[in-house]
Scaffold this motif. Structure first.
Motif, mmCIF file in Angstrom:
data_model
loop_
_atom_site.group_PDB
_atom_site.id
_atom_site.type_symbol
_atom_site.label_atom_id
_atom_site.label_comp_id
_atom_site.label_asym_id
_atom_site.label_seq_id
_atom_site.Cartn_x
_atom_site.Cartn_y
_atom_site.Cartn_z
ATOM 1 N N ILE A 1 -37.447 63.115 44.828
ATOM 2 C CA ILE A 1 -36.560 61.971 45.007
ATOM 3 C C ILE A 1 -37.167 61.065 46.081
ATOM 4 O O ILE A 1 -37.341 61.475 47.229
ATOM 5 C CB ILE A 1 -35.141 62.396 45.426
ATOM 6 C CG1 ILE A 1 -34.557 63.369 44.395
ATOM 7 C CG2 ILE A 1 -34.230 61.183 45.576
ATOM 8 C CD1 ILE A 1 -33.217 63.956 44.800
ATOM 9 N N TYR A 2 -37.508 59.835 45.675
ATOM 10 C CA TYR A 2 -38.057 58.842 46.588
ATOM 11 C C TYR A 2 -37.032 57.724 46.779
ATOM 12 O O TYR A 2 -36.331 57.337 45.831
ATOM 13 C CB TYR A 2 -39.351 58.235 46.033
ATOM 14 C CG TYR A 2 -40.406 59.239 45.654
ATOM 15 C CD1 TYR A 2 -41.341 59.691 46.579
ATOM 16 C CD2 TYR A 2 -40.484 59.747 44.350
ATOM 17 C CE1 TYR A 2 -42.326 60.602 46.224
ATOM 18 C CE2 TYR A 2 -41.456 60.663 43.994
ATOM 19 C CZ TYR A 2 -42.378 61.085 44.933
ATOM 20 O OH TYR A 2 -43.341 61.992 44.578
ATOM 21 N N TYR B 1 -37.706 68.864 41.580
ATOM 22 C CA TYR B 1 -37.323 67.452 41.533
ATOM 23 C C TYR B 1 -37.912 66.737 42.750
ATOM 24 O O TYR B 1 -37.832 67.238 43.869
ATOM 25 C CB TYR B 1 -35.799 67.291 41.594
ATOM 26 C CG TYR B 1 -35.041 67.848 40.410
ATOM 27 C CD1 TYR B 1 -34.676 67.031 39.343
ATOM 28 C CD2 TYR B 1 -34.681 69.194 40.373
ATOM 29 C CE1 TYR B 1 -33.969 67.543 38.270
ATOM 30 C CE2 TYR B 1 -33.981 69.712 39.303
ATOM 31 C CZ TYR B 1 -33.623 68.878 38.252
ATOM 32 O OH TYR B 1 -32.922 69.389 37.186
ATOM 33 N N GLU C 1 -33.666 54.192 44.482
ATOM 34 C CA GLU C 1 -33.868 55.647 44.467
ATOM 35 C C GLU C 1 -34.509 56.034 43.146
ATOM 36 O O GLU C 1 -33.963 55.771 42.080
ATOM 37 C CB GLU C 1 -32.536 56.369 44.647
ATOM 38 C CG GLU C 1 -32.684 57.851 44.934
ATOM 39 C CD GLU C 1 -31.360 58.515 45.251
ATOM 40 O OE1 GLU C 1 -30.680 58.948 44.298
ATOM 41 O OE2 GLU C 1 -30.996 58.554 46.442
ATOM 42 N N TYR C 2 -35.688 56.643 43.240
ATOM 43 C CA TYR C 2 -36.424 57.072 42.055
ATOM 44 C C TYR C 2 -36.512 58.593 42.063
ATOM 45 O O TYR C 2 -36.997 59.194 43.023
ATOM 46 C CB TYR C 2 -37.821 56.459 42.051
ATOM 47 C CG TYR C 2 -38.732 57.004 40.973
ATOM 48 C CD1 TYR C 2 -38.561 56.635 39.650
ATOM 49 C CD2 TYR C 2 -39.753 57.905 41.276
ATOM 50 C CE1 TYR C 2 -39.385 57.135 38.654
ATOM 51 C CE2 TYR C 2 -40.582 58.414 40.305
ATOM 52 C CZ TYR C 2 -40.396 58.029 38.989
ATOM 53 O OH TYR C 2 -41.205 58.538 38.013
ATOM 54 N N GLU C 3 -36.041 59.206 40.982
ATOM 55 C CA GLU C 3 -36.026 60.672 40.886
ATOM 56 C C GLU C 3 -36.736 61.117 39.625
ATOM 57 O O GLU C 3 -36.605 60.484 38.564
ATOM 58 C CB GLU C 3 -34.582 61.184 40.876
ATOM 59 C CG GLU C 3 -34.466 62.694 40.751
ATOM 60 C CD GLU C 3 -33.037 63.187 40.744
ATOM 61 O OE1 GLU C 3 -32.818 64.391 40.549
ATOM 62 O OE2 GLU C 3 -32.122 62.352 40.928
ATOM 63 N N GLU C 4 -37.501 62.197 39.736
ATOM 64 C CA GLU C 4 -38.172 62.751 38.561
ATOM 65 C C GLU C 4 -38.097 64.274 38.571
ATOM 66 O O GLU C 4 -38.241 64.910 39.603
ATOM 67 C CB GLU C 4 -39.635 62.306 38.496
ATOM 68 C CG GLU C 4 -40.530 62.850 39.595
ATOM 69 C CD GLU C 4 -41.979 62.414 39.440
ATOM 70 O OE1 GLU C 4 -42.218 61.360 38.836
ATOM 71 O OE2 GLU C 4 -42.863 63.148 39.918
ATOM 72 N N ARG C 5 -37.839 64.833 37.410
ATOM 73 C CA ARG C 5 -37.933 66.280 37.199
ATOM 74 C C ARG C 5 -39.365 66.561 36.785
ATOM 75 O O ARG C 5 -39.916 65.879 35.909
ATOM 76 C CB ARG C 5 -36.958 66.705 36.097
ATOM 77 C CG ARG C 5 -37.098 68.178 35.638
ATOM 78 C CD ARG C 5 -36.446 69.103 36.614
ATOM 79 N NE ARG C 5 -36.529 70.497 36.222
ATOM 80 C CZ ARG C 5 -35.649 71.124 35.415
ATOM 81 N NH1 ARG C 5 -34.629 70.442 34.904
ATOM 82 N NH2 ARG C 5 -35.780 72.396 35.140
ATOM 83 N N LYS D 1 -37.872 63.525 49.163
ATOM 84 C CA LYS D 1 -37.216 64.831 49.140
ATOM 85 C C LYS D 1 -37.762 65.635 47.971
ATOM 86 O O LYS D 1 -38.058 65.091 46.911
ATOM 87 C CB LYS D 1 -35.697 64.677 48.990
ATOM 88 C CG LYS D 1 -35.039 63.849 50.089
ATOM 89 C CD LYS D 1 -33.571 63.619 49.793
ATOM 90 C CE LYS D 1 -32.930 62.711 50.834
ATOM 91 N NZ LYS D 1 -31.515 62.408 50.504
ATOM 92 N N ARG E 1 -35.157 59.145 36.660
ATOM 93 C CA ARG E 1 -33.935 58.360 36.908
ATOM 94 C C ARG E 1 -34.208 57.333 37.989
ATOM 95 O O ARG E 1 -34.862 57.624 38.987
ATOM 96 C CB ARG E 1 -32.795 59.281 37.363
ATOM 97 C CG ARG E 1 -31.477 58.565 37.664
ATOM 98 C CD ARG E 1 -30.442 59.550 38.192
ATOM 99 N NE ARG E 1 -30.820 60.061 39.509
ATOM 100 C CZ ARG E 1 -30.491 59.455 40.656
ATOM 101 N NH1 ARG E 1 -29.791 58.323 40.645
ATOM 102 N NH2 ARG E 1 -30.863 59.979 41.806
#
Length: 360
Positions: free
Chosen positions: A71-72, A69, A136-140, A48, A126
């Motif tokens: 989101i994987y 952002y 769930e891997y999220e990055e800004r 996403k 995160r």
């Protein structure tokens, strides 16, 4: 002698411990790599993208900056071991804690932006793991991206801003993107700025085939799953209409005044002065666009202006050569005809240009 023998034994013991520790780390690393390699089916990763803003759009360099952002999410049975002694449903790790987790036991593939200029900034990351095995891997991120822009209709053009992402090390056999989603702010004007109007957005997954990953061009290692996110926007052309096209139109129409002037010297002076003015507009259009192998709408308008001013100067010279003799009995009224022919033909050409380049 006893002390020396004792020191030698201690040194050998220390080397043995170091060797065992190094071997342990190597086995751990191998185990992490084996995780993805032993999978019979490719790992499905949902992706996403949430865009906060698209800004600093540079038409000359064909670049733009994105604040957003990623989101994987994917599933791993190994994550369930983190919850064997607890009733918690999930655990969240941020920034340094997340990096420690990734550098330790948790396997997280590396994803790269394909159309990025330089390197992207990731100030915050995160990782959230769930008891059911989901990760769930999220990055800004902040990144300068580029895409091929079509300026044929400039300044009435429509551009597509694209973000493409792939797994860095794993091809189509190992990782496949699924369910790409693009999220935008409800108020689209906030992230596109004052010069652009949002039209539509799209997200899809394509297969990218490279020719240099493997010796055989048909090898499966050459194929990578790529998620492509697109935002389509139309340029707001009000500035160019009133600051460039309208003054240029007035200059071209003013050049037809030479057919109403009687003195030949004044006719030539007005024609060449307006020709130089159009040259200045040409320099301006060159400064706001990249060097292109084709002409844009605004450049066609300038070229047509060059042609009509030149033809106007040529017409008054021909008229002067034919009718310039004062005592000539029969004079051909060329200028009287040109007064109406030139504006009429110019108007027809501009209408055709607009219909062919802009409305097509």
């Amino acid at each position: 002698m006893k002390n020396k023998s004792y020191n030698d034994h201690v040194l050998k013991f220390g080397k043995s411990i170091l060797y065992i520790f190094t071997l342990f780390l190597s086995l751990q690393s191998f185990a992490l790599q084996k995780y993805i390699s032993d999978e019979k089916e490719p790992l499905e990763v949902s992706v996403k993208l949430r865009i906060n803003k698209i800004y600093n759009i540079n038409s000359v360099n064909e670049t733009y900056q994105i604040d957003g952002y990623f989101i994987y999410a994917w599933k791993s049975e190994d994550v369930k071991t983190y919850f064997k002694d607890t009733d918690a449903k999930s655990a969240i790790f941020e920034n340094e804690k997340a990096r420690e987790l990734i550098n330790g036991d948790l396997w997280v593939p590396t994803f790269e932006l394909i159309n990025v200029h330089g390197s992207r900034e990731t100030p915050n990351i995160r990782v959230e793991i769930y008891s059911n095995g989901m990760i769930e891997y999220e990055e800004r991120f902040f990144a300068t991206c580029s895409t091929n822009m079509d300026f044929t209709k400039f300044p009435f053009d429509t551009q597509t801003y694209q973000v493409s992402v792939e797994a860095f090390s794993y091809g189509l056999e190992k990782i496949v993107f699924k369910d790409p989603k693009l999220f935008l702010e409800d108020d689209h004007s906030n992230y596109l700025g004052e010069d652009w109007k949002f039209l539509e957005s799209d997200a899809n997954v394509v297969v990218k085939k490279y020719r240099y990953m493997h010796n055989s061009t048909n090898a499966a290692k050459n194929e990578y799953s790529r998620a492509v996110f697109e935002v389509k926007a139309k340029r707001l052309s009000g500035y160019y209409q009133w600051q460039v096209l309208f003054p240029l139109l007035i200059i071209i129409l003013a050049s037809f005044s030479i057919f109403w002037i009687k003195e030949f010297g004044s006719q030539i002076g007005v024609g060449f002065t307006l020709m130089l003015t159009v040259v200045a507009f040409n320099f301006y259009s060159a400064s706001i666009l990249p060097k292109l192998p084709y002409n844009t709408f605004i450049e066609y308008v300038i070229i047509v202006g060059y042609i009509f001013i030149f033809l106007g100067i040529l017409a008054v010279i021909i008229n002067h050569r034919i009718n310039g003799i004062d005592n000539k009995e029969e004079k051909i009224p060329l200028l009287k005809h040109f007064r109406y022919i030139f504006p009429l033909v110019y108007g027809i050409i501009m209408i055709v240009l607009y219909k062919v380049l802009i409305l097509s």
